[in-house]
Write a protein that holds these residues in place. Sequence first.
Motif, PDB file in Angstrom:
ATOM      1  N   ALA A  94      -1.955  12.158  -5.459  1.00 53.01           N
ATOM      2  CA  ALA A  94      -0.843  12.528  -6.327  1.00 53.01           C
ATOM      3  C   ALA A  94      -1.283  13.601  -7.325  1.00 53.01           C
ATOM      4  O   ALA A  94      -2.480  13.809  -7.551  1.00 53.01           O
ATOM      5  N   LYS A  95      -0.307  14.257  -7.933  1.00 52.45           N
ATOM      6  CA  LYS A  95      -0.582  15.213  -9.003  1.00 52.45           C
ATOM      7  C   LYS A  95      -0.383  14.500 -10.332  1.00 52.45           C
ATOM      8  O   LYS A  95       0.670  13.916 -10.586  1.00 52.45           O
ATOM      9  N   ALA A  96      -1.418  14.514 -11.168  1.00 51.51           N
ATOM     10  CA  ALA A  96      -1.356  13.837 -12.461  1.00 51.51           C
ATOM     11  C   ALA A  96      -0.977  14.830 -13.549  1.00 51.51           C
ATOM     12  O   ALA A  96      -1.642  15.865 -13.718  1.00 51.51           O
ATOM     13  N   ILE A  97       0.093  14.520 -14.282  1.00 51.95           N
ATOM     14  CA  ILE A  97       0.495  15.323 -15.429  1.00 51.95           C
ATOM     15  C   ILE A  97       0.294  14.487 -16.684  1.00 51.95           C
ATOM     16  O   ILE A  97       0.868  13.412 -16.822  1.00 51.95           O
ATOM     17  N   LEU A  98      -0.547  14.969 -17.581  1.00 52.64           N
ATOM     18  CA  LEU A  98      -0.875  14.258 -18.808  1.00 52.64           C
ATOM     19  C   LEU A  98       0.040  14.748 -19.943  1.00 52.64           C
ATOM     20  O   LEU A  98       0.159  15.947 -20.177  1.00 52.64           O
ATOM     21  N   ILE A  99       0.681  13.806 -20.631  1.00 57.74           N
ATOM     22  CA  ILE A  99       1.511  14.116 -21.791  1.00 57.74           C
ATOM     23  C   ILE A  99       0.779  13.629 -23.031  1.00 57.74           C
ATOM     24  O   ILE A  99       0.598  12.420 -23.227  1.00 57.74           O
ATOM     25  N   ALA A 100       0.325  14.559 -23.858  1.00 55.13           N
ATOM     26  CA  ALA A 100      -0.373  14.216 -25.092  1.00 55.13           C
ATOM     27  C   ALA A 100      -0.277  15.410 -26.049  1.00 55.13           C
ATOM     28  O   ALA A 100      -0.276  16.564 -25.597  1.00 55.13           O
ATOM     29  N   PRO A 101      -0.195  15.162 -27.368  1.00 51.95           N
ATOM     30  CA  PRO A 101      -0.086  16.258 -28.341  1.00 51.95           C
ATOM     31  C   PRO A 101      -1.296  17.187 -28.264  1.00 51.95           C
ATOM     32  O   PRO A 101      -2.390  16.782 -27.827  1.00 51.95           O
ATOM     33  N   ALA A 108       0.874  -1.168   0.000  1.00 46.84           N
ATOM     34  CA  ALA A 108       0.000   0.000   0.000  1.00 46.84           C
ATOM     35  C   ALA A 108       0.912   1.220   0.000  1.00 46.84           C
ATOM     36  O   ALA A 108       1.603   1.482   0.985  1.00 46.84           O
ATOM     37  N   HIS A 109       0.933   1.958  -1.080  1.00 49.42           N
ATOM     38  CA  HIS A 109       1.912   3.018  -1.295  1.00 49.42           C
ATOM     39  C   HIS A 109       1.285   4.383  -1.046  1.00 49.42           C
ATOM     40  O   HIS A 109       0.250   4.717  -1.626  1.00 49.42           O
ATOM     41  N   ASP A 110       1.897   5.175  -0.186  1.00 49.39           N
ATOM     42  CA  ASP A 110       1.423   6.536   0.087  1.00 49.39           C
ATOM     43  C   ASP A 110       1.965   7.451  -1.004  1.00 49.39           C
ATOM     44  O   ASP A 110       3.162   7.738  -1.059  1.00 49.39           O
ATOM     45  N   ALA A 111       1.081   7.918  -1.889  1.00 51.97           N
ATOM     46  CA  ALA A 111       1.494   8.751  -3.023  1.00 51.97           C
ATOM     47  C   ALA A 111       1.113  10.213  -2.845  1.00 51.97           C
ATOM     48  O   ALA A 111       1.129  10.978  -3.810  1.00 51.97           O
TER      49      ALA A 111
END
Length: 563
Positions: A37-44, A8-11
């Motif tokens: 967590a903070k989600a960073i999306l990489i997409a064109p 169980a990972h504390d993110a």
Amino acid sequence: MPVPILTAHDATGHIHLIIGSNPLASARCTRSTECGAKAILIAPPEAHLHYSLAKRVEDGQVEWRKKPFMDEDLQSLGRREVDHVVDAVFVTLGGKVQLSAHISTLCRKLRIPVNVADSPNLCTFTLLSTHSDGPLQIGITTSGKGCKLASRIRRELAATLPPNFGVAIERLGGMRRRIFEEDHRQHDLADAAADNSDDDAPAQKASFNQLVRDSDHDAAKTRRMRWLSQICEYWPLRRLASISDAEIETILQSYSPSSTVVQPPLGLQSDISTFSSVTRKPLIILAGSGPGSPHLLTVATHRAIQIADVILADKLVPAPVLDLIPRRTPVHIARKFPGNADAAQQELLEMGLEALQKGLTVLRLKQGDPYVYGRGGEEYIFFREHGYIPMVLPGITSSLAAPLFAAIPPTHRNVSDQILICTGTGRKGAAPAPPPYVKSQTVVFLMALHRLSSLVDSLLGLTRPDALSNSSPNPFPWPRETPCAVIERASCPDQRVIRSSLAHVVTAIEEEGSRPPGLLVVGWSCDVLKSTGGATWIMEDGFRGFEELFTGENKIRELLGEL
């Protein structure tokens, strides 16, 4: 393949990089933000985002970097405190895309956890099919062999849990913190005195049911924490799930740090008082529930469970048996925890007497057989002296059933022609004198695992049975190589058998932990059908002895239905 470690990972506050813009990318962003967590999306910039993902970007929950993936993203978009290296990478493009393999290779070099959709060989971690209920998290994985099956297993396991179980876990956690803080203030306990058991502990410690005497001041200081551990171990999940804030307060007050007297029982007094006096004849039933499996109940005991107005159950009666009790029936589970057995026993007797005086049918439900170290004779005398003659229903005693389910025949031609059933704990916790060695005898010790070390020493003739005993060392000591077996939760799905010898059994239990209730079988009959094969000990986990029997019964019923 090696078995993966499940954690169980504390993110909280971590930076997760999600590569892609498909619905799976949306799901990965959702999971990341839910865990803090903070989600960073990489997409064109021309990528078409899934509706829910676009909504999260619009709401500021997900940061969209409108560009193709660049190698330097892994070491530039992370947190300052870790030199801007990202904490985890989710690639949703699929394993057949060349970029997926490239990102996986880079992440492995930088020791960044990476997950690539549908490509277990490119992943350093996989996500589990999870069930969440407050602090309760249940995760299932098939190690990439069948994600749909993992989802089904998760659903079916979750369906067996009581509703809102997470709320009860939160309450119990609050109780644990409060007990620790109060006891810590009063007794100035060291941190090690707390019950710091991890979720991954395979079993209870070998000292879980260790006797607590009034003279043992250090153990008495942590009595409430030990008592809470016993509740979590023995109470049915359905009962734990129904615990209320008021009951928590009653529990804490009943077992105040300085209290040695059991207070009025939790909940049941008010339940009994709701019954008006009835005209039918009161009845007290002393019944054995067998070694553990509900399949081993007698028909008579099952009937008694259904008709009883009040049930007083031993703490060791397993949950599957208690689940047979109608929901309308008040149940009190004995609070016979280490150091409290006599007071809790008296509590049960008085509760039973009160219910009888109201004209109720009372079932005193015991594990095993009422008259085999079940104090059934004492209870019979108590109720008879108060004008009520008990009905006594036998149960299958674990002293004979447990060896059977562990493939140990207590009698066997040319090996064992005698069976001796002993207790490992006498009155007030004193240790009985050890039986002398008789090669043709099989000895079964009940209620002995909490003092296994001293018991084995006394059998080997190394010490007296107990420091408080006046007995002499065993004049006929047992050979160290005598085979023995510890059998725990006999006939239940989580049955465990540890086969060893008197020379090594104590070490085995210290290493493997305890899974109460259990018993010890000693004698050469332990080697008749199975042996350790020269190992110091072997462990056998799980019991499926009834599956074929009842599966066959279902098939027969199906065939009869078709006819």
